[in-house]
Design an enzyme around this catalytic site. Structure first.
Site, PDB file in Angstrom:
ATOM      1  CE  LYS A  84      -4.521   0.490   2.490  1.00  0.00           C
ATOM      2  NZ  LYS A  84      -5.187   0.602   3.732  1.00  0.00           N
TER       3      LYS A  84
HETATM    4  O1  G3P Z   1      -7.788   1.360   5.607  1.00  0.00           O
HETATM    5  C1  G3P Z   1      -8.010   2.562   5.069  1.00  0.00           C
HETATM    6  C2  G3P Z   1      -9.555   3.039   5.280  1.00  0.00           C
HETATM    7  O2  G3P Z   1     -10.393   2.398   5.237  1.00  0.00           O
HETATM    8  C3  G3P Z   1      -9.566   3.870   6.826  1.00  0.00           C
HETATM    9  O3  G3P Z   1     -10.866   4.283   6.950  1.00  0.00           O
HETATM   10  O4  G3P Z   1     -12.455   4.802   8.927  1.00  0.00           O
HETATM   11  O5  G3P Z   1     -10.029   5.151   9.312  1.00  0.00           O
HETATM   12  O6  G3P Z   1     -11.429   6.647   7.560  1.00  0.00           O
HETATM   13  P1  G3P Z   1     -11.156   5.276   8.194  1.00  0.00           P
END
Ligand code: G3P
Length: 225
Positions: A84
């Site tokens: 990533k």
């Molecule tokens: O993995 C990346 C993403 O899905 C993170 O989500 O909830 O931290 O905005 P969030």
């Protein structure tokens, strides 16, 4: 639509893998930081073994050379490891080099269609638009999914649209209706996707109605002694 689990929690991942509904996993530094018990590398190797599909592991380096070094280490951790990389200029430079080496890359922190197009052009296997964080900032994250899916279709771009920062089941349905390839689901969102009150009411009624039959015949599925 493929379901990835957006978590580094091994029992959670295992629970859904055992149900056969997990196509992959995405992790990030914040998710790994929550799982303090093991060394992160040992922890990630366990996830890679457990999951029957791609597992995204994020680099934490920032410059091109350091990103490449970390990315190559990640790629060696397992055949299903996906690197990533963040949507930065160094990230795209590293992506281009890695894609020429056959290493799969998921470009993270995508907040615009132009970023998604650049990532695809540089060789990304996946792009991850963060819809919940756009919603939080007063925009409609789903508009970005609509744009990216349409643009990728227009040009037959092979890069898969991986919907990230999913906050609730409606996000999943809307993204599926738009034709997004993958949704990465926090375990609590996936848990909610199972739920319907009519299912619970239905099970209760079947079991209540069955009590009279059991009172007469006992457990009919147990062979008589
Ligand atoms: O993995 C990346 C993403 O899905 C993170 O989500 O909830 O931290 O905005 P969030």
């Amino acid at each position: 639509m493929k379901f990835f689990i957006d978590s580094a929690n091994i029992p959670m991942i295992e629970k859904f893998v055992d149900m056969g509904i997990v196509d992959g996993v995405t992790t990030n530094p914040s998710l790994l930081a929550k799982e303090g018990a093991n060394h992160p590398i040992d922890h990630l190797k366990k996830i890679l073994k457990l999951v029957p599909g791609p597992v995204s592991i994020e680099v934490v380096a920032t410059g091109y050379e350091n990103m490449l070094e970390e990315a190559r280490q990640i790629a060696k951790m397992g055949t299903n490891a996906v690197v990533k990389l963040p949507m930065t200029k160094d990230g795209m430079h590293a992506l281009h080099t890695l894609s020429q080496e056959g290493i799969k890359v998921n470009v993270t922190l995508v907040f615009s269609a132009t970023q998604a197009l650049i990532a695809a052009k540089a060789g990304a296997t996946y792009v991850s638009p963060f819809i919940g964080r756009l919603d939080d900032a007063g925009m409609d994250g789903m508009d970005l999914i609509r744009d990216v899916v349409q643009i990728f279709r227009n040009y037959s771009i092979k890069t898969e649209v991986l919907v990230a920062s999913v906050r609730h089941p409606i996000h999943v349905i809307d993204a599926a209706k738009l034709g997004a390839d993958i949704a990465t689901l926090p375990p609590d969102v996936l848990d909610k996707m199972f739920m319907h009150p009519l299912t619970d009411i239905g099970i209760k009624k079947f079991l209540d109605d069955w009590k009279g039959v059991e009172a007469k015949y006992g457990d009919i599925f147990k062979p008589p002694k």
